[in-house]
Enzyme design. Structure first.
Site, short mmCIF file in Angstrom:
data_model
loop_
_atom_site.label_atom_id
_atom_site.label_comp_id
_atom_site.label_asym_id
_atom_site.label_seq_id
_atom_site.Cartn_x
_atom_site.Cartn_y
_atom_site.Cartn_z
N MET A 28 12.31 -23.54 7.33
CA MET A 28 12.77 -22.43 7.85
C MET A 28 12.93 -22.54 9.59
O MET A 28 13.80 -21.67 10.01
CB MET A 28 11.45 -21.29 7.62
N GLU A 41 -12.86 -26.77 3.54
CA GLU A 41 -13.18 -25.09 3.74
C GLU A 41 -12.09 -24.19 3.65
O GLU A 41 -12.20 -23.10 3.09
CB GLU A 41 -14.23 -25.21 4.63
N PHE A 101 -27.08 -29.11 16.69
CA PHE A 101 -26.02 -29.90 15.91
C PHE A 101 -25.27 -28.70 15.04
O PHE A 101 -26.12 -28.24 14.17
CB PHE A 101 -26.60 -31.10 15.31
N GLN A 102 -24.10 -29.04 15.03
CA GLN A 102 -23.14 -28.10 14.05
C GLN A 102 -23.63 -26.70 14.13
O GLN A 102 -23.49 -25.66 13.29
CB GLN A 102 -23.47 -28.58 12.75
N LYS A 150 -30.77 -21.34 8.33
CA LYS A 150 -31.41 -22.11 7.49
C LYS A 150 -33.09 -21.66 7.19
O LYS A 150 -33.35 -21.71 6.19
CB LYS A 150 -31.50 -23.52 8.18
#
Length: 563
Positions: A473, A49, A111-112, A161
């Site tokens: 670097m 993502e 959940f999530q 949802k």
């Protein structure tokens, strides 16, 4: 028209002119994904993502439109965070749409479930949690307006949802967005503009500091007219490259920590700095107490928060840069600064004697020479997307830009892993253009999984990997300031050519300078995506970025490459 929340998302994206969404589906956003095929919007499936946000960012910078990223709730949403922060720091207009647990479960540690609006509050221009499907259409309309107007930036919409599943009468918002307290600026205050013109007309040693705002305001032509009328040399920030043609005789080059030595010297000796659409980042100024001590400062920016934030301005103008330059043009006098330009020319000539591009072949593949060869091969016409590190600075120093939006890089946040996914977004935005991702072996491995996206989307992307088997670097700092104690910077790398070939991408490896130009030519003529690994010098003069202003030092105290 009865529509579900999910359908309204795609209806509104279509109405906002969206042609592509970068995303990764999951349980809490699945309902929104379900009707996508009924609409004419392309979906690019990324492998992580974070890369959806970077790809949307790259797409936005190249296309000039709002980029869109989509992810599920919880870890899907939190994986977007680095990409959102990157877009915020570089003023890139993206809209991120995340799934969320149903409204009845919010706050229950379901959940999530993650409070993504709370997490992203400091790194978005605005964000929304939509709890009523009747509000969804206007929220999306408003989000796009906020993302693209004024100083552009990221906006997040969190979509539970049950709101995605709910039905309502869809009435597309037609009215213009009006937000109390949010008024994007236009022309500058006439009195301040007049005061700035007087200061400009009095200057003998002026320098323009051209930033990202040149590109965002579309001020390229107006700036050139101003420069030529006032005969003022132009120094560029990293994100300002492309805002003024580098082939122009009044272009100095890049300023700051890894800018040209003579450019930094010009800033320190100037009697006037014209800061156009730049924010005096610490990588530009060096030690503030010793920054441009002889210069008066005129600062033009469309964000009031940037004016007098870091460097106090003698004249501060709040306004859209293109419109302010149009106001200034008739007020400034035609000028000649011959003596100043001749002095700058002598300093520039001295710098060229130190330039490693002019050094003879010593058998080692030297990164600046690789970038120079790439610039010559493409005639400066390619869109260049970089990751972050030494290769980023070499690309900025040795690939010369004459056109708007050719350099896409993470300037403010300095996000390793940005290069490959942002290049994907750039190539999707401009399938007709040659796009090169210039990456290092460290940052490339943070998002190398997106090679799968390159193949799945059949993108003709070119990738140049500068491999020195170090976090280059950081290693350079350790060499110069930590007695060469290379702590946790050596990388045991894979065989990169075999890695890309496992994805179905043709790869080359360059180990000697004489192979560089021929290999670039072969990669450019290859019909599909192409990858070149350049095994470059690891340390010392050939392996370091010069000049370099050490931390806490003034611009004139830079470390330079030995003559």
């Amino acid at each position: 028209m009865r529509r579900t929340g999910a359908q309204i998302v795609w209806e509104m994206l279509e109405r906002e002119g969206v042609e592509v969404v970068f995303g990764f589906p999951g349980g809490a956003i699945m309902d929104t994904y379900h009707p996508r095929q009924e609409y004419g919007i392309r979906h690019v499936l990324v492998r992580h993502e974070q890369c959806a946000a970077h790809a949307a960012d790259g797409y936005a910078r190249v296309s000039g439109r709002v980029g869109v990223a989509m992810a599920t709730s919880g870890p899907g949403a939190t994986n977007l965070v680095t990409g959102i922060a990157t877009a915020m720091m570089d003023s890139s207009p993206i809209v991120c749409i995340t799934g969320q647990v149903s409204t009845s479960l919010i706050g229950s540690d379901a959940f999530q479930e993650t409070d993504i609006t709370g997490i992203t509050l400091p790194i978005t221009k605005h964000n929304y949690l939509v709890t009523n499907v009747d509000d969804l259409a206007y929220t999306i309309h408003e989000a796009f307006y906020i993302a693209r107007s004024g100083r552009p930036g990221p906006v997040l919409i969190d979509l539970p949802k049950d709101v995605q599943q709910a039905e309502t009468d869809f009435v597309p918002p037609e009215e213009e967005v009006r937000l109390p307290g949010y008024q994007p600026v236009g022309p500058g205050d006439p009195e301040a503009v007049c005061q700035a013109a007087n200061v400009i007309n009095d200057a003998q040693r002026p320098v323009i500091l051209a930033g990202h705002g040149i590109l965002m305001s579309g001020a390229m032509e107006t700036l050139q007219a101003f420069v030529e009328k006032t005969e003022t040399p132009v120094a560029l920030t990293l994100l300002g490259k492309g805002g003024f043609p580098e082939s122009h005789p009044l272009t100095l080059g890049m300023m700051g920590m890894h800018g040209e030595a003579f450019v930094n010297r010009a800033i320190q000796e100037a009697d006037l700095l014209l800061a156009f659409g730049m924010r005096f980042d610490d990588r530009v100024t060096g030690k503030l107490e010793h920054y441009a001590p002889q210069a008066r400062k005129v600062h033009v920016d469309l964000d009031a928060a940037e004016l007098n934030k870091i460097v106090p301005a003698d004249v501060a103008i709040l306004g859209d840069l293109r419109q302010v330059l149009e106001q200034l043009l008739p007020l400034v006098e035609s000028a000649s600064h011959r003596e100043w330009l001749e002095r700058l020319g002598r300093w520039q000539g001295e710098s060229r004697k130190r330039d490693i591009v002019n050094h003879p072949d010593n058998g080692r593949v030297v990164a600046p020479q690789v970038i120079h060869a790439l610039w010559e091969a493409t005639q400066g016409e390619a869109i260049v997307v970089t990751d972050v590190g030494q290769h980023q600075m070499w690309a900025a120093q040795y690939y010369h830009f004459d056109r708007p939006h050719p350099l896409i890089t993470s300037g403010g946040l300095g996000t390793m892993g940005f290069g490959l996914p942002a290049a994907i977004g750039a190539q999707v935005a401009r399938p007709d253009k040659e796009v090169w991702a210039i990456v290092g072996d460290g940052g490339f491995q943070m998002t190398a999984q997106e090679l799968g996206t390159v193949i799945q989307e059949q993108l003709p992307l070119r990738i140049a990997l500068l491999n020195n088997s170090y976090l280059g670097m950081v290693r350079q700092w350790q060499e110069l300031f930590y007695d060469r104690r290379y702590e946790s910077t050596y990388l045991l790398n894979p065989d990169f050519v075999r890695l890309v070939e496992a994805y179905g991408i043709h790869g080359w490896r360059v180990t000697a300078p004489k192979e560089t130009r021929q290999t670039i030519a072969e990669a450019r003529s290859h019909p599909g995506p192409a990858f070149i690994e350049f095994q470059i010098a690891q340390e010392g003069g050939d392996g370091n970025v010069y000049p370099m202003v050490p931390a806490g030092a003034a611009l004139h105290e830079m470390i330079r490459r030995p003559a």
